[in-house]
Every structure is written in structure tokens, then in C-alpha cells.
Design an enzyme around this catalytic site. Structure first.
Site, short mmCIF file in Angstrom:
data_model
loop_
_atom_site.label_atom_id
_atom_site.label_comp_id
_atom_site.label_asym_id
_atom_site.label_seq_id
_atom_site.Cartn_x
_atom_site.Cartn_y
_atom_site.Cartn_z
CG ASP A 1 -9.47 -5.12 3.26
OD1 ASP A 1 -9.55 -4.20 2.42
OD2 ASP A 1 -8.40 -5.67 3.56
CG ASP B 1 -0.38 -5.61 -5.80
OD1 ASP B 1 -0.31 -4.37 -5.63
OD2 ASP B 1 -0.83 -6.38 -4.92
CG ASP C 1 -6.79 -2.35 -3.07
OD1 ASP C 1 -7.69 -2.85 -2.39
OD2 ASP C 1 -5.77 -1.83 -2.58
CB SER C 2 -11.87 -2.71 -1.94
OG SER C 2 -11.05 -2.60 -0.78
N GLY C 3 -9.74 -0.15 -2.38
CA GLY C 3 -9.43 1.15 -1.79
C GLY C 3 -9.21 1.07 -0.30
N GLY C 4 -9.36 -0.12 0.29
CA GLY C 4 -9.18 -0.27 1.74
C GLY C 4 -7.80 0.14 2.21
CG PHE C 5 -2.96 -0.17 1.34
CD1 PHE C 5 -2.35 -0.71 2.46
CD2 PHE C 5 -2.27 0.74 0.58
CE1 PHE C 5 -1.05 -0.35 2.80
CE2 PHE C 5 -0.97 1.11 0.91
CZ PHE C 5 -0.36 0.56 2.02
CD GLN D 1 -6.56 -7.22 6.37
OE1 GLN D 1 -5.59 -7.18 7.13
NE2 GLN D 1 -6.53 -6.63 5.18
#
Length: 376
Positions: free
Chosen positions: A146, A271, A92-96, A194
Site C-alpha cells: 500500500d 505493533d 509489513d509489506s515495506g509500504g511504510f 487507508q
């Protein structure tokens, strides 16, 4: 790296496919255990491979960037070597994670500035340095940076958030195309759709993201506060707009019921931390329903944990023994419950795949959801 569609269910949009990476093949639909900081919490790699039969696991860019840090990961030769995991990895990009840091982060067109949850230090992710970071981590599948829009956002905020995500995606793709993998194997990235719960925004986001989708595409910003029915509605809007030859990844979802509903609507990859997090707290998912292992009713129940399960945990240990471990505060309880839940989730998607190939998924799923949602 590529994705091939093998079969589609006769009465639904459920699909079976194969995603091929340099670290191995992934048969879809698939559930991916979450290894946020480089480990699936409390679970041996041996068990992930041999008993749970995980084909791919996740790492998280935000957490790995902060600890152990990029210098260590690069010196180790990437996350695969650092963790001794030789199968595919998605990051994951870390956006969440940045989304969850409300109050200690700031979003601009340039990127997102945030404070570390570890020591309060300040950092910035831009689309460009996020690509560089994920190149160093070395995941087979990288996620575009994102903003994870809250599920209850009003339309004005959702439009602004989507515009930000789209601008970041364009820059992310440019940087990705300007750079090369560092460790001698191929990487790809998935753009993220999104648009909150607004169908026209979701379709707009899908059309834009598809311009940058090579092997697959992710559906983000769901299971983040919106009603479950809205999540399913958005999947029904988005999935038909994605070409059949692209893998579809629904991020951060969910319960066994959510997964089967997602598969029915054409999703290939899932996931969630639920199997391990809930397992550590005594909640087990089984083929006959959901069990709270702290309940006194299990104290003298010496039957297998899940008679219909596929895991050595299910047949080697009794409900009474696992309850005893939880009541006694034994760490072994959390390990056994986590391994059981993960094995169940992987068995669930394998079984779903088999029914898709047999052409009777829709009927099987309808009966199965009723069983899985029982409270035992």
C-alpha cells in the site's frame, strides 16, 4: 488459519479473541514486538518467550529484502528457520518504509521504485513481486502493498493515494491466490485500509478492502502526522464497518494510552517500535507512569524498577542500578530497559484481555490511563 471472537466488553467495543496459525495461537488483544531485520533489537528469543511472553513478532519486507536478501532467506528455509523463531511472524509489506524515503522513491500505478538506504541501489516493489518476496520470507501473516498516506495530506492527495492502494490490493490478491506457501505451512494476508483523516474515504477503503480480507484486516496510515484525536475518530469510523469475525490490526501504534484507546474502539492487534526505541534512550513505561532513567532523582532510589510489574527486570534490579548503567553508557542498560518495556506492553494487553473477559474493561481502562500517563 482463523480468528474467533471470544468476548466483547459490556460498555465498549473492546474484544477478546483467538487468532490461530500453524505456528501457534495468539490471544487478542495482542501487542507484537517489532523485529525489523529479523531480531527484536537487543532481546534474546529466550526472554521474548519466557519473560516477555511474546506470542508473535514482526519482520519488515523492505529491510529483509535488502539484507540479508531473498537468496539467503530462501536457502535458510524462510525467516522462522533463519532466526530460530518458532512462533508466528507478521511481515509489513515495506509500504511504510518506502513512504519514509521521500525524495528517493517514485510511486506509479505499476508499483514503487526506491533507492536503498544502504547503498543507493535502485529497486522496485510491485504488488506481484511483493507477494513473491513475502512468500520467500515466509511470514504467517503478510501485509498487502500500500501507500502510507501522510496524516496531513489534503483531500486531493488522499483520494489519489487511496486509488493507488486499491489498485495495488486487487493485483496483490490475485497474485496471492495464484501462488502457494513455500515451506509447508499456511499463510494469509491482510489488506490495509487507508484514506487519511477523511471519514468517507476511510469507509470507502474499508468496503473495498473487505472484499479481499480472509482472516483479518489492517488499519494503516494513522499515527503518521495527524492529531491523536483524529486517529481515534478514524477508528470509530472504521471499526463498526468491519465484521466481528475479522481480526483488526492497527499498524504502528503506539503509546500505552494509544493501545488502551484502540482496544476500547475494537482493535485486536498492535505493533510499535516505541518500547524498544524509547527504552534504549532511557524512557521506561510502568504501571505507575513514565520514568526517564537518566534523571538524578533515581540515583539513590534502590526500590524495584516497577513494583507492580511482571518482569524479572522489574524485581531483580533497582532504579538506581539502571540509572547507573545508562549514565555509564553500558549496553546492558538498553537491554534491560527494552525487556522491561516489552514485558510491560505484553502485560498491559494481557490485563486488558482479562478485564474484557470479566466485562469491566471500560471502568478499568479509565482509571488505568490516568496512572499510565503520569510523569514520575
Amino acid at each position: 488459519m482463523d480468528f474467533k471472537l471470544i468476548a466483547t466488553d459490556k460498555e465498549s467495543s473492546a474484544r477478546a479473541g483467538v487468532l490461530t496459525t500453524d505456528h501457534g495461537r495468539i490471544e487478542t488483544p495482542i501487542f507484537m514486538p517489532v523485529g525489523t531485520v529479523g531480531s527484536v533489537k537487543g532481546v534474546y528469543h529466550r526472554d521474548l518467550k519466557e519473560d516477555i511472553k511474546a506470542q508473535i513478532i514482526l519482520g519488515n519486507t523492505y529491510h529483509l529484502y535488502l539484507r540479508p536478501g531473498l537468496d539467503t532467506l530462501k536457502a535458510a528455509g524462510g525467516l522462522h528457520k533463519f532466526t530460530a523463531w518458532d512462533r508466528p511472524i507478521l511481515t509489513d509489506s515495506g509500504g511504510f518504509q518506502v513512504f519514509s524515503l521521500t525524495g528517493i522513491r517514485k510511486l506509479t500505478a505499476e508499483g514503487c521504485t526506491f533507492q536503498s538506504h544502504i547503498d543507493g541501489s535502485r529497486h522496485t516493489f510491485t504488488p506481484e513481486n511483493n507477494v513473491d518476496t513475502q512468500r520467500i520470507i515466509g511470514a504467517d501473516i503478510m501485509m498487502a502493498l500500500d501507500e502510507c498516506c501522510p496524516g496531513d495530506a489534503d483531500r486531493k492527495y488522499a483520494e489519489k493515494s487511496l486509488k493507488l492502494t486499491q489498485g495495488w490490493l486487487e493485483r496483490y490478491a490475485k497474485r496471492f491466490n495464484e501462488t502457494e506457501p513455500l515451506y509447508g505451512y499456511n499463510q494469509t494476508f491482510f489488506p490495509i485500509i487507508q484514506g487519511c483523516v477523511y471519514p468517507d474515504l476511510r469507509l470507502k477503503a474499508t468496503e473495498h478492502a473487505l472484499e479481499y480480507a480472509d482472516v483479518g484486516i489492517a488499519i494503516g496510515g494513522l499515527a503518521v502526522g495527524e492529531p491523536t484525536e483524529k486517529m481515534y475518530e478514524m477508528l470509530e469510523v472504521v471499526s463498526p464497518a468491519i465484521p466481528a469475525g475479522k481480526a483488526r490490526y492497527l499498524m504502528g501504534v503506539g503509546t500505552p494510552e494509544n493501545i488502551l484507546e484502540g482496544i476500547e474502539r475494537g482493535v485486536d492487534m498492535f505493533d510499535c517500535v516505541m518500547p524498544t526505541r524509547n527504552g534504549r534512550n532511557g524512557m521506561l513505561f510502568t504501571w505507575n507512569g513514565i520514568m526517564n532513567m537518566r534523571n538524578a532523582k533515581w540515583a539513590d532510589d534502590f526500590s524495584p524498577i516497577d513494583p507492580d510489574g511482571c518482569s524479572f527486570v522489574d524485581h531483580a534490579y533497582s532504579k538506581a542500578y539502571l540509572r547507573h548503567l545508562f549514565i555509564a553508557g553500558e549496553m546492558f542498560a538498553a537491554q534491560l530497559a527494552s525487556e522491561h518495556n516489552l514485558a510491560f506492553y505484553l502485560d498491559l494487553v494481557r490485563t486488558a484481555r482479562r478485564h474484557i473477559l470479566d466485562g469491566d474493561f471500560a471502568a478499568w481502562k479509565k482509571d488505568t490511563v490516568k496512572r499510565l500517563t503520569n510523569r514520575l
